[in-house]
Design a protein around this motif. Structure first.
Motif, PDB file in Angstrom:
ATOM      1  N   ARG A  15      18.417   9.995  13.551  1.00 38.78           N
ATOM      2  CA  ARG A  15      17.089  10.575  13.732  1.00 38.78           C
ATOM      3  C   ARG A  15      16.092   9.843  12.852  1.00 38.78           C
ATOM      4  NH1 ARG A  15      16.690  15.120  17.022  1.00 38.78           N
ATOM      5  NH2 ARG A  15      18.716  16.005  17.376  1.00 38.78           N
ATOM      6  N   TYR A  16      14.892   9.741  13.357  1.00 39.30           N
ATOM      7  CA  TYR A  16      13.837   9.075  12.608  1.00 39.30           C
ATOM      8  C   TYR A  16      12.871  10.115  12.062  1.00 39.30           C
ATOM      9  CZ  TYR A  16      15.614   4.982  14.991  1.00 39.30           C
ATOM     10  OH  TYR A  16      16.428   3.992  15.467  1.00 39.30           O
ATOM     11  N   PRO A  17      12.479   9.978  10.823  1.00 37.59           N
ATOM     12  CA  PRO A  17      11.518  10.933  10.257  1.00 37.59           C
ATOM     13  C   PRO A  17      10.146  10.772  10.896  1.00 37.59           C
ATOM     14  CG  PRO A  17      11.899   9.148   8.729  1.00 37.59           C
ATOM     15  CD  PRO A  17      12.856   8.948   9.883  1.00 37.59           C
ATOM     16  N   GLY A  18       9.366  11.804  10.844  1.00 42.33           N
ATOM     17  CA  GLY A  18       7.983  11.716  11.306  1.00 42.33           C
ATOM     18  C   GLY A  18       7.815  11.547  12.795  1.00 42.33           C
ATOM     19  N   GLY A  19       8.668  12.174  13.601  1.00 43.21           N
ATOM     20  CA  GLY A  19       8.465  12.148  15.048  1.00 43.21           C
ATOM     21  C   GLY A  19       8.970  10.913  15.746  1.00 43.21           C
ATOM     22  N   GLY A  20       9.934  10.233  15.165  1.00 38.07           N
ATOM     23  CA  GLY A  20      10.536   9.085  15.838  1.00 38.07           C
ATOM     24  C   GLY A  20       9.645   7.875  15.922  1.00 38.07           C
ATOM     25  N   GLY A  21       8.750   7.723  14.985  1.00 37.97           N
ATOM     26  CA  GLY A  21       7.875   6.564  14.974  1.00 37.97           C
ATOM     27  C   GLY A  21       6.663   6.703  15.867  1.00 37.97           C
TER      28      GLY A  21
ATOM     29  N   THR B 229       2.896   8.212  16.936  1.00 35.41           N
ATOM     30  CA  THR B 229       1.674   8.663  16.282  1.00 35.41           C
ATOM     31  C   THR B 229       1.476  10.144  16.569  1.00 35.41           C
ATOM     32  OG1 THR B 229       0.264   8.236  18.190  1.00 35.41           O
ATOM     33  CG2 THR B 229       0.599   6.391  16.657  1.00 35.41           C
ATOM     34  N   ALA B 230       0.573  10.746  15.857  1.00 32.44           N
ATOM     35  CA  ALA B 230       0.287  12.172  16.083  1.00 32.44           C
ATOM     36  C   ALA B 230      -0.151  12.407  17.520  1.00 32.44           C
ATOM     37  CB  ALA B 230      -0.782  12.651  15.111  1.00 32.44           C
ATOM     38  N   GLU B 231      -0.952  11.520  18.062  1.00 28.89           N
ATOM     39  CA  GLU B 231      -1.421  11.652  19.442  1.00 28.89           C
ATOM     40  C   GLU B 231      -0.256  11.547  20.429  1.00 28.89           C
ATOM     41  OE1 GLU B 231      -3.814  12.554  22.471  1.00 28.89           O
ATOM     42  OE2 GLU B 231      -4.430  12.570  20.378  1.00 28.89           O
ATOM     43  N   GLN B 232       0.651  10.634  20.191  1.00 31.16           N
ATOM     44  CA  GLN B 232       1.808  10.477  21.073  1.00 31.16           C
ATOM     45  C   GLN B 232       2.722  11.693  20.999  1.00 31.16           C
ATOM     46  OE1 GLN B 232       3.001   6.752  19.331  1.00 31.16           O
ATOM     47  NE2 GLN B 232       2.466   5.615  21.192  1.00 31.16           N
ATOM     48  N   ARG B 233       2.908  12.245  19.804  1.00 34.44           N
ATOM     49  CA  ARG B 233       3.707  13.462  19.672  1.00 34.44           C
ATOM     50  C   ARG B 233       3.052  14.623  20.401  1.00 34.44           C
ATOM     51  NH1 ARG B 233       4.205  11.529  14.412  1.00 34.44           N
ATOM     52  NH2 ARG B 233       2.679  13.015  13.652  1.00 34.44           N
ATOM     53  N   LYS B 234       1.727  14.713  20.330  1.00 31.50           N
ATOM     54  CA  LYS B 234       0.986  15.769  21.026  1.00 31.50           C
ATOM     55  C   LYS B 234       1.182  15.628  22.537  1.00 31.50           C
ATOM     56  CE  LYS B 234      -3.567  17.671  21.788  1.00 31.50           C
ATOM     57  NZ  LYS B 234      -4.938  17.287  21.989  1.00 31.50           N
ATOM     58  N   ARG B 235       1.065  14.424  23.050  1.00 33.41           N
ATOM     59  CA  ARG B 235       1.223  14.176  24.483  1.00 33.41           C
ATOM     60  C   ARG B 235       2.645  14.536  24.935  1.00 33.41           C
ATOM     61  NH1 ARG B 235       0.713  14.467  29.511  1.00 33.41           N
ATOM     62  NH2 ARG B 235       1.310  12.693  30.735  1.00 33.41           N
ATOM     63  N   ARG B 236       3.636  14.156  24.131  1.00 30.58           N
ATOM     64  CA  ARG B 236       5.023  14.461  24.468  1.00 30.58           C
ATOM     65  C   ARG B 236       5.237  15.968  24.539  1.00 30.58           C
ATOM     66  NH1 ARG B 236       9.707  11.969  20.811  1.00 30.58           N
ATOM     67  NH2 ARG B 236       8.586  13.186  19.263  1.00 30.58           N
ATOM     68  N   GLU B 237       4.655  16.700  23.624  1.00 35.19           N
ATOM     69  CA  GLU B 237       4.785  18.163  23.615  1.00 35.19           C
ATOM     70  C   GLU B 237       4.077  18.780  24.826  1.00 35.19           C
ATOM     71  OE1 GLU B 237       6.290  21.764  22.204  1.00 35.19           O
ATOM     72  OE2 GLU B 237       6.808  19.698  21.784  1.00 35.19           O
ATOM     73  N   GLU B 238       2.932  18.231  25.227  1.00 35.65           N
ATOM     74  CA  GLU B 238       2.220  18.725  26.412  1.00 35.65           C
ATOM     75  C   GLU B 238       3.073  18.533  27.663  1.00 35.65           C
ATOM     76  OE1 GLU B 238      -1.409  16.500  26.262  1.00 35.65           O
ATOM     77  OE2 GLU B 238      -2.317  17.851  24.801  1.00 35.65           O
ATOM     78  N   VAL B 239       3.711  17.383  27.779  1.00 35.61           N
ATOM     79  CA  VAL B 239       4.592  17.118  28.922  1.00 35.61           C
ATOM     80  C   VAL B 239       5.761  18.096  28.903  1.00 35.61           C
ATOM     81  CG1 VAL B 239       6.211  15.440  29.912  1.00 35.61           C
ATOM     82  CG2 VAL B 239       3.941  14.697  29.171  1.00 35.61           C
TER      83      VAL B 239
END
Length: 50
Positions: free
Chosen positions: A2-8, A10-20
């Protein structure tokens, strides 16, 4: 591993992934077929099931 901080991502990419992810949940609960959800969200069917 596992990678810390959302797998590398960005905050925007993590937000988009959660929306999907949340959209997939909504469709899954509406009994939409998995292949359709996968095509609509541009993810694999395996990801939909997970």
């Amino acid at each position: 591993m596992r990678y810390p901080g959302g797998g590398g991502l960005t905050a925007e990419q993590r937000k988009r992934r959660e929306e999907v992810r949340m959209r997939a949940v909504d469709l899954f609960e509406e009994d939409v077929k998995v292949p359709w959800i996968a095509r609509e969200l541009r993810v694999s069917e395996k990801s939909v099931y997970q």
